[in-house]
Design an enzyme around this catalytic site. Structure first.
Site, PDB file in Angstrom:
ATOM      1  N   HIS A  80      -4.784   1.109   7.445  1.00  0.00           N
ATOM      2  CA  HIS A  80      -3.448   1.697   7.632  1.00  0.00           C
ATOM      3  C   HIS A  80      -3.274   2.898   6.682  1.00  0.00           C
ATOM      4  CE1 HIS A  80       1.113   1.097   8.115  1.00  0.00           C
ATOM      5  NE2 HIS A  80       1.033   1.892   7.052  1.00  0.00           N
ATOM      6  N   GLU A  81      -3.709   2.729   5.420  1.00  0.00           N
ATOM      7  CA  GLU A  81      -3.532   3.797   4.422  1.00  0.00           C
ATOM      8  C   GLU A  81      -4.464   4.978   4.695  1.00  0.00           C
ATOM      9  OE1 GLU A  81      -0.954   3.541   2.800  1.00  0.00           O
ATOM     10  OE2 GLU A  81      -0.632   1.393   3.049  1.00  0.00           O
ATOM     11  N   GLN A  94       2.680  10.076   1.872  1.00  0.00           N
ATOM     12  CA  GLN A  94       3.991   9.427   1.993  1.00  0.00           C
ATOM     13  C   GLN A  94       4.942   9.838   0.874  1.00  0.00           C
ATOM     14  OE1 GLN A  94       2.123   5.301   2.631  1.00  0.00           O
ATOM     15  NE2 GLN A  94       3.994   5.164   3.827  1.00  0.00           N
ATOM     16  N   GLY A 153       0.840  -1.198   0.000  1.00  0.00           N
ATOM     17  CA  GLY A 153       0.000   0.000   0.000  1.00  0.00           C
ATOM     18  C   GLY A 153       0.872   1.245   0.000  1.00  0.00           C
ATOM     19  N   HIS A 208      -3.004   7.141   7.208  1.00  0.00           N
ATOM     20  CA  HIS A 208      -2.002   8.072   6.651  1.00  0.00           C
ATOM     21  C   HIS A 208      -2.692   9.354   6.160  1.00  0.00           C
ATOM     22  CE1 HIS A 208       1.901   6.133   6.681  1.00  0.00           C
ATOM     23  NE2 HIS A 208       1.452   5.031   6.089  1.00  0.00           N
ATOM     24  N   CYS A 255       5.623  -0.263   7.714  1.00  0.00           N
ATOM     25  CA  CYS A 255       5.286   0.991   7.014  1.00  0.00           C
ATOM     26  C   CYS A 255       6.497   1.420   6.203  1.00  0.00           C
ATOM     27  CB  CYS A 255       4.921   2.069   8.042  1.00  0.00           C
ATOM     28  SG  CYS A 255       4.468   3.644   7.295  1.00  0.00           S
ATOM     29  N   LEU A 256       6.267   1.799   4.962  1.00  0.00           N
ATOM     30  CA  LEU A 256       7.383   2.215   4.105  1.00  0.00           C
ATOM     31  C   LEU A 256       8.004   3.518   4.603  1.00  0.00           C
ATOM     32  CD1 LEU A 256       5.855   1.309   0.609  1.00  0.00           C
ATOM     33  CD2 LEU A 256       7.526  -0.001   1.952  1.00  0.00           C
TER      34      LEU A 256
HETATM   35  O1  K1U Z   1       1.597   2.386   3.950  1.00  0.00           O
HETATM   36  C1  K1U Z   1       2.686   1.844   3.894  1.00  0.00           C
HETATM   37  O2  K1U Z   1       3.641   2.328   4.478  1.00  0.00           O
HETATM   38  C2  K1U Z   1       2.839   0.551   3.157  1.00  0.00           C
HETATM   39  C3  K1U Z   1       2.782  -0.661   4.057  1.00  0.00           C
HETATM   40  C4  K1U Z   1       1.351  -1.150   4.115  1.00  0.00           C
HETATM   41  C5  K1U Z   1       0.973  -2.094   5.211  1.00  0.00           C
HETATM   42  C6  K1U Z   1       1.766  -3.160   5.569  1.00  0.00           C
HETATM   43  C7  K1U Z   1       1.375  -4.034   6.572  1.00  0.00           C
HETATM   44  C8  K1U Z   1       0.169  -3.849   7.196  1.00  0.00           C
HETATM   45  C9  K1U Z   1      -0.604  -2.789   6.841  1.00  0.00           C
HETATM   46  C10 K1U Z   1      -0.215  -1.921   5.841  1.00  0.00           C
HETATM   47  C11 K1U Z   1       3.696  -1.728   3.467  1.00  0.00           C
HETATM   48  O3  K1U Z   1       3.490  -2.177   2.404  1.00  0.00           O
HETATM   49  S1  K1U Z   1       5.041  -2.253   4.431  1.00  0.00           S
HETATM   50  C12 K1U Z   1       5.776  -3.541   3.447  1.00  0.00           C
HETATM   51  C13 K1U Z   1       5.023  -4.815   3.475  1.00  0.00           C
HETATM   52  O4  K1U Z   1       4.175  -5.019   4.318  1.00  0.00           O
HETATM   53  C14 K1U Z   1       5.291  -5.860   2.469  1.00  0.00           C
HETATM   54  C15 K1U Z   1       6.313  -5.758   1.567  1.00  0.00           C
HETATM   55  C16 K1U Z   1       6.537  -6.751   0.645  1.00  0.00           C
HETATM   56  C17 K1U Z   1       5.752  -7.868   0.615  1.00  0.00           C
HETATM   57  C18 K1U Z   1       4.729  -7.993   1.519  1.00  0.00           C
HETATM   58  C19 K1U Z   1       4.493  -6.993   2.440  1.00  0.00           C
HETATM   59 ZN    ZN Z   2       2.448   3.245   6.248  1.00  0.00          ZN
END
Ligand code: K1U
Ligand code: ZN
Length: 173
Positions: free
Chosen positions: A137-138, A51, A46, A141, A95-96
């Site tokens: 989560h998004e 972000q 996401g 944000h 979270c990225l």
């Molecule tokens: O919003 C963001 O920062 C993105 C975030 C979204 C998220 C992850 C976990 C739970 C809720 C929301 C991410 O994508 S973090 C990276 C991640 O979870 C992932 C990366 C590669 C493969 C699978 C998952």
């Molecule tokens: Zn996030």
């Protein structure tokens, strides 16, 4: 399409509520393309516009699990949660904007969300599983809220200090 730079916590733009999108135009369509490219490149499931320093109420996501699954990119403009389940689920969120930090967050297990698509049409859909966790989560944000805001203050401070250190190291190159 272009990759956008992802803001790292702490950053005041990640604590601010984003502004509603009044109309879908070329800038919004380009931003959606760039956000999807940036999310897949990270990689992530996401990404919300703040972000990438764009203060619009807009998010992208794709929670398809298997590496070889057909991608299912979604673009949600002005999303609103219209219903949440009583049932809760716990997920170890990342979270990225807070790289390499994970913590368990409890949220409604299912949500119904209404949003505008890139075609200007309103859609309403129920999400469960990882899709429900991700969309909440998004949307957080878009309201200037991070997953660490659900944690105990000590844990939140610890993560914030790690991110401050990471940003200092990144600035030094
Ligand atoms: O919003 C963001 O920062 C993105 C975030 C979204 C998220 C992850 C976990 C739970 C809720 C929301 C991410 O994508 S973090 C990276 C991640 O979870 C992932 C990366 C590669 C493969 C699978 C998952
Ligand atoms: Zn996030």
């Amino acid at each position: 399409m272009a990759l956008r730079k992802i803001l790292i916590h702490p950053d005041p733009r990640l604590k601010k509520a984003a502004d509603p999108v009044s109309a879908v135009n070329d800038d919004i369509r380009r931003l959606a393309d760039d956000m999807l490219e940036t999310m897949y490149d990270a990689p992530g499931i996401g990404l919300a516009a703040p972000q990438v320093a764009m203060m619009h109420r807009m998010l992208v996501m794709d929670c398809t699990k298997e590496d070889d699954a057909t991608p299912a990119p979604m673009v949600l403009i002005n999303p609103q949660i219209t219903w949440s389940s009583e049932e809760r689920s716990v997920y170890d969120e990342g979270c990225l904007s807070i790289p390499e930090q994970y913590a368990e967050v409890e949220r409604p297990a299912e949500v119904e969300v209404e949003w505008m698509g890139l075609d200007g049409q309103t859609t309403r859909e129920r999400f469960d599983g990882l899709w429900a966790t991700c969309v909440q989560h998004e949307i957080d944000h878009l309201d200037g809220k991070l997953f660490i805001d659900y944690l105990k203050p000590l844990k939140r401070q610890m993560i914030t200090r790690k991110m401050q250190k990471l940003k200092r190291e990144m600035a030094r190159g």
